[in-house]
Design a protein around this motif. Structure first.
Motif, short mmCIF file in Angstrom:
data_model
loop_
_atom_site.label_atom_id
_atom_site.label_comp_id
_atom_site.label_asym_id
_atom_site.label_seq_id
_atom_site.Cartn_x
_atom_site.Cartn_y
_atom_site.Cartn_z
N SER A 57 0.82 -1.21 0.00
CA SER A 57 0.00 0.00 0.00
C SER A 57 0.86 1.26 0.00
O SER A 57 0.36 2.35 -0.24
CB SER A 57 -0.94 0.01 1.21
N SER A 58 2.16 1.11 0.28
CA SER A 58 3.08 2.25 0.25
C SER A 58 4.43 1.76 -0.25
O SER A 58 4.73 0.56 -0.25
CB SER A 58 3.22 2.86 1.65
N ASP A 59 5.26 2.69 -0.67
CA ASP A 59 6.56 2.33 -1.23
C ASP A 59 7.53 1.85 -0.16
O ASP A 59 7.50 2.31 0.98
CB ASP A 59 7.18 3.54 -1.94
N ASP A 60 8.37 0.90 -0.52
CA ASP A 60 9.43 0.40 0.34
C ASP A 60 10.73 0.51 -0.45
O ASP A 60 10.90 -0.16 -1.48
CB ASP A 60 9.16 -1.06 0.72
N ALA A 61 11.61 1.37 0.00
CA ALA A 61 12.86 1.61 -0.72
C ALA A 61 13.70 0.35 -0.86
O ALA A 61 14.53 0.24 -1.77
CB ALA A 61 13.67 2.70 -0.02
N LYS A 62 13.50 -0.63 0.02
CA LYS A 62 14.28 -1.86 0.00
C LYS A 62 13.50 -3.02 -0.61
O LYS A 62 13.84 -4.19 -0.42
CB LYS A 62 14.72 -2.23 1.41
N MET A 63 12.44 -2.70 -1.36
CA MET A 63 11.57 -3.76 -1.90
C MET A 63 12.34 -4.72 -2.80
O MET A 63 12.12 -5.93 -2.76
CB MET A 63 10.42 -3.13 -2.68
N ALA A 64 13.24 -4.20 -3.63
CA ALA A 64 13.99 -5.07 -4.54
C ALA A 64 14.82 -6.08 -3.76
O ALA A 64 14.91 -7.26 -4.13
CB ALA A 64 14.88 -4.23 -5.45
N TRP A 65 15.43 -5.64 -2.66
CA TRP A 65 16.22 -6.55 -1.84
C TRP A 65 15.34 -7.56 -1.13
O TRP A 65 15.71 -8.74 -0.98
CB TRP A 65 17.07 -5.76 -0.84
N ARG A 66 14.16 -7.14 -0.68
CA ARG A 66 13.21 -8.08 -0.07
C ARG A 66 12.83 -9.17 -1.05
O ARG A 66 12.84 -10.36 -0.74
CB ARG A 66 11.95 -7.35 0.39
N MET A 67 12.49 -8.74 -2.27
CA MET A 67 12.06 -9.69 -3.29
C MET A 67 13.21 -10.61 -3.70
O MET A 67 12.99 -11.80 -3.96
CB MET A 67 11.50 -8.94 -4.50
N ALA A 68 14.42 -10.06 -3.74
CA ALA A 68 15.58 -10.89 -4.07
C ALA A 68 15.79 -11.97 -3.01
O ALA A 68 16.12 -13.12 -3.32
CB ALA A 68 16.82 -10.02 -4.21
N GLY A 69 15.61 -11.60 -1.74
CA GLY A 69 15.74 -12.56 -0.66
C GLY A 69 14.72 -13.67 -0.78
O GLY A 69 15.04 -14.86 -0.62
N TYR A 70 13.47 -13.29 -1.07
CA TYR A 70 12.43 -14.30 -1.28
C TYR A 70 12.79 -15.21 -2.45
O TYR A 70 12.61 -16.43 -2.39
CB TYR A 70 11.09 -13.61 -1.58
N ARG A 71 13.27 -14.59 -3.52
CA ARG A 71 13.57 -15.36 -4.74
C ARG A 71 14.61 -16.45 -4.47
O ARG A 71 14.45 -17.61 -4.88
CB ARG A 71 14.08 -14.40 -5.82
N LEU A 72 15.68 -16.07 -3.79
CA LEU A 72 16.73 -17.04 -3.51
C LEU A 72 16.23 -18.20 -2.66
O LEU A 72 16.52 -19.37 -2.93
CB LEU A 72 17.90 -16.33 -2.81
#
Length: 258
Positions: A57-72
């Protein structure tokens, strides 16, 4: 979101899935992470892969890193291709980074904002919960209160009893707060008073429209009174938190000399 997930996957993500299995694994590293939605899905070509969706619902500046962690972690656990999407529900255009590019490491996920889709896409759905998402989409030239009115009138057809009506109402009341549309929501409610019968819905009993004779006993009005006593919130903020109109807040404030 579980009620609207099939429609989002089909209409927004444009994925042709013939079978899906909910994956409930908690991703354990030095800290435990629980994703919003993880499915093992089979596409029309007979290929299995992991579909991972996060709602923001709001921006997260670290979203790419969160998603990368999930991906791995998902890739390691399931040994399958992982497709990742972040669905942005906020009012403003998202500026979250969608990729990481560093020496020896690159990553990206797909960011989709519901505000980029015309509200008619959701309003035309057969699923009542999915129709509610119209308030998070693009209104085009239509006024917000007009769109909300259409949504209320649309889900009215799905109301089988008071409890069902209240369920949709509560869901919609949460969604309009994501877009700061509480005032327009109250206007729409007045136009569609037949949707929530006065005797069924405690937040819109006769007290709200008729001087608060019955509404004075409602718990929502006690919440309003306590918030007024704290002196920390504006009338508009109290109205949003309590789920009532600003006129109700002003009436309670006047009656109690607050």
């Amino acid at each position: 979101m579980r009620f609207v997930l099939p429609g989002l996957i089909r209409k927004i993500l444009k994925l042709n899935i013939v079978k899906s299995i909910i994956l409930t694994d908690k991703l354990q590293t030095t800290r435990q992470r629980e994703a919003d939605c993880v499915l093992k899905v089979l596409d029309i070509h007979g290929k299995w892969y992991v579909l991972h969706i996060e709602f923001q619902s709001s921006d997260d500046a670290k979203m790419a890193w969160r998603m990368a962690g999930y991906r791995l972690m998902l890739s390691e656990i399931h040994q399958l291709l992982v497709r990742q999407y972040v669905i942005h529900l906020g009012e403003e255009k998202s500026t979250m980074p969608c990729s990481i590019t560093e020496p020896g490491f690159s990553f990206e996920y797909t960011l989709i904002s519901l505000r980029d889709f015309p509200y008619q896409v959701f309003l035309a759905s057969d699923n009542p919960e999915e129709r509610l998402l119209a308030v998070l989409a693009d209104f085009g030239k239509d006024k917000p209160e007009e769109v909300i009115t259409k949504v209320l009138q649309s889900v009215e057809k799905a109301e089988s009893d008071g409890l069902e009506g209240n369920k949709y109402f509560e869901q919609l009341r949460i969604l309009v707060q994501l877009r700061n549309l509480a005032k327009q929501f109250n206007i729409a409610m007045l136009k569609t008073s037949t949707f929530f019968k006065e005797e069924r819905d405690p937040l819109y009993q006769k007290g709200e429209a008729k001087g608060l004779q019955k509404g004075a006993q409602n718990k929502s009005f006690e919440v309003v009174k306590n918030m007024l006593l704290s002196g920390r919130l504006t009338v508009a903020e109290i109205a949003v938190f309590a789920g009532v109109s600003e006129d109700v807040v002003h009436s309670i404030k006047a009656e109690n000399n607050l």
